[in-house]
Design a protein around this motif. Sequence first.
Motif, mmCIF file in Angstrom:
data_model
loop_
_atom_site.group_PDB
_atom_site.id
_atom_site.type_symbol
_atom_site.label_atom_id
_atom_site.label_comp_id
_atom_site.label_asym_id
_atom_site.label_seq_id
_atom_site.Cartn_x
_atom_site.Cartn_y
_atom_site.Cartn_z
ATOM 1 N N SER A 119 22.132 57.440 46.313
ATOM 2 C CA SER A 119 23.334 58.381 47.307
ATOM 3 C C SER A 119 23.217 59.965 46.287
ATOM 4 N N PHE A 120 22.875 60.672 46.547
ATOM 5 C CA PHE A 120 23.265 61.892 45.223
ATOM 6 C C PHE A 120 22.119 63.301 45.897
ATOM 7 N N PRO A 121 22.612 64.834 45.991
ATOM 8 C CA PRO A 121 24.271 64.448 45.720
ATOM 9 C C PRO A 121 25.458 64.299 47.370
ATOM 10 N N THR A 122 26.196 65.099 47.142
ATOM 11 C CA THR A 122 27.508 65.042 48.381
ATOM 12 C C THR A 122 28.433 63.779 47.168
ATOM 13 N N ASN A 123 27.507 62.082 46.898
ATOM 14 C CA ASN A 123 27.687 61.264 46.895
ATOM 15 C C ASN A 123 26.799 61.771 44.461
ATOM 16 N N ASP A 124 27.450 60.056 44.345
ATOM 17 C CA ASP A 124 26.975 59.834 42.633
ATOM 18 C C ASP A 124 26.586 58.629 42.339
ATOM 19 N N TYR A 125 26.381 57.594 43.490
ATOM 20 C CA TYR A 125 25.833 55.841 42.876
ATOM 21 C C TYR A 125 24.151 56.060 43.399
ATOM 22 N N GLY A 126 24.420 54.893 42.639
ATOM 23 C CA GLY A 126 23.324 54.188 42.452
ATOM 24 C C GLY A 126 23.105 53.264 42.538
ATOM 25 N N ILE A 127 22.052 52.076 43.247
ATOM 26 C CA ILE A 127 22.308 50.395 43.169
ATOM 27 C C ILE A 127 20.833 49.400 42.112
ATOM 28 N N VAL A 128 20.842 48.508 41.572
ATOM 29 C CA VAL A 128 19.948 48.017 41.272
ATOM 30 C C VAL A 128 19.695 47.103 41.380
ATOM 31 N N ARG A 129 18.598 46.043 41.728
ATOM 32 C CA ARG A 129 19.210 44.578 42.424
ATOM 33 C C ARG A 129 18.476 44.461 40.698
ATOM 34 N N TYR A 130 18.501 43.275 40.437
ATOM 35 C CA TYR A 130 18.299 42.576 38.899
ATOM 36 C C TYR A 130 17.113 41.291 39.474
ATOM 37 N N THR A 131 15.572 41.952 38.766
ATOM 38 C CA THR A 131 14.406 40.972 39.673
ATOM 39 C C THR A 131 13.609 40.320 38.314
ATOM 40 N N ASP A 132 14.292 40.207 37.545
ATOM 41 C CA ASP A 132 14.072 39.253 36.459
ATOM 42 C C ASP A 132 14.721 38.071 36.416
ATOM 43 N N GLY A 133 15.302 37.555 37.064
ATOM 44 C CA GLY A 133 15.874 36.829 36.590
ATOM 45 C C GLY A 133 17.066 36.471 36.106
ATOM 46 N N SER A 134 17.591 37.166 35.636
ATOM 47 C CA SER A 134 18.601 36.791 34.771
ATOM 48 C C SER A 134 20.140 37.333 35.100
ATOM 49 N N GLN A 135 21.404 36.360 34.856
ATOM 50 C CA GLN A 135 21.879 36.547 35.185
ATOM 51 C C GLN A 135 23.322 36.973 33.929
ATOM 52 N N PRO A 136 23.503 38.723 33.911
ATOM 53 C CA PRO A 136 24.018 39.187 33.034
ATOM 54 C C PRO A 136 25.808 39.028 33.546
ATOM 55 N N ALA A 137 26.317 39.233 32.089
ATOM 56 C CA ALA A 137 27.799 39.193 32.164
ATOM 57 C C ALA A 137 28.059 40.439 32.501
ATOM 58 N N GLY A 138 29.292 40.106 32.788
ATOM 59 C CA GLY A 138 29.911 41.294 34.362
ATOM 60 C C GLY A 138 31.186 41.996 33.292
ATOM 61 N N ASP A 139 30.226 42.299 31.840
ATOM 62 C CA ASP A 139 32.002 43.284 30.651
ATOM 63 C C ASP A 139 30.485 44.293 30.387
ATOM 64 N N VAL A 140 30.773 45.116 29.361
ATOM 65 C CA VAL A 140 31.279 46.846 28.915
ATOM 66 C C VAL A 140 30.964 46.706 27.575
ATOM 67 N N ASP A 141 30.126 47.270 27.134
ATOM 68 C CA ASP A 141 30.280 47.361 25.669
ATOM 69 C C ASP A 141 30.839 48.191 24.949
ATOM 70 N N LEU A 142 31.672 47.815 23.548
ATOM 71 C CA LEU A 142 32.552 48.995 22.801
ATOM 72 C C LEU A 142 31.825 49.456 21.274
ATOM 73 N N TYR A 143 30.661 49.042 21.675
ATOM 74 C CA TYR A 143 29.444 49.865 20.453
ATOM 75 C C TYR A 143 30.928 49.682 19.315
ATOM 76 N N ASN A 144 31.100 48.905 18.593
ATOM 77 C CA ASN A 144 31.755 47.750 17.308
ATOM 78 C C ASN A 144 31.958 46.654 17.397
#
Length: 358
Positions: free
Chosen positions: A228-253
């Motif tokens: 959804s863009f413009p008006t909104n600015d978000y999109g969603i991508v479904r994992y198709t590689d079989g991964s189960q990624p963690a629900g965290d954010v990289d702090l770059y340290n």
Amino acid sequence: MRRTLRARICLPALLALTTVGLGSATAAADTAGAGGNPHPGITALPAQYSLHTALERDLGDRSAGSYLDAESGELVVTVTDAEAAEEVRATGARAELVERSMAQLRAAMDTLESRARITGTSWGIDPSANKVAVEADSTVSAASMAKLRSVAVPLGDAVSIKRVPGAFKKEVAGGDAIYGGGYRCSAAFNVSDGTARYLLTAGHCTNAASIWSATSGGPEIGTRTGTSFPTNDYGIVRYTDGSQPAGDVDLYNGSHQDITAAADAIVGQSIRKSGSTTGLTSGTVTAVDVTVNYGDGPVHDLVRTTACSAGGDSGGAHFAGSTALGIHSGSAGCTGSSGSALHQPVKEALAAYGVAVY
């Protein structure tokens, strides 16, 4: 971007959620959380997020928004009458009687929208000043500035206007992060609908491609399922590689921040932004209900912060502690340690796609 992050992205845990800001000179990673800004903001408490949302909903037009007091950290709720003030005090929050209601402020923004939609401008509500705060970037000509000011004059002191350096733009670039359609963006938050896992990013990124990879020219990790863009600015991508990624954010340290909740940002609070170009930066929320006029159309209901960002940070994460706040949309750049980064509130995107952080 660091090679260590590239390696992590290639793992099944994909992006431990890289996020960053847009369109500025590269900022040094800030792991302290204050970002060097003169006013680093207040740490928002979980109870304040909930109260902020509940009171604005219940008070309706009798409030013109909420903010966190820079000295005491109290939640301050603006009100237009004594009865509403009593309702606020009964909850333990501080009431502040103001001249203009939310309806009046939004009417002022409607006037700007209809008569001064100029590429390179943005406007939003600053409840701490009870005003509409307008910014005009360096690309706005003298003639356009004159037009903007002429539209604002009848609105009186309900509107403030200031120049900002740089140019408001979406920030995609070549480099490391997530790749699609020849562009580089950043991932915001990993989310789930209970069965499948997805990543959220900016809509102007997902508009550009349906297939996404973790490295330039690398194998597919996910497929776009919404944008959804413009008006909104978000999109969603479904994992198709079989991964189960963690629900965290990289702090770059070398560490990561677990994300367990989502909320709407409050003016005056401190936030952090994680992204594939500028790493971890931080700032303060300065306005809500922001409209930005990009060259290819306006986006509404954003949040303005002072976090620094640069090209490639589009889609990155704005967060505070373990709370997800927004998806990086764009910026007019960064001067010193103070930027003008804009984020799409994450709760809207979660609701639109029926997913949740985990």
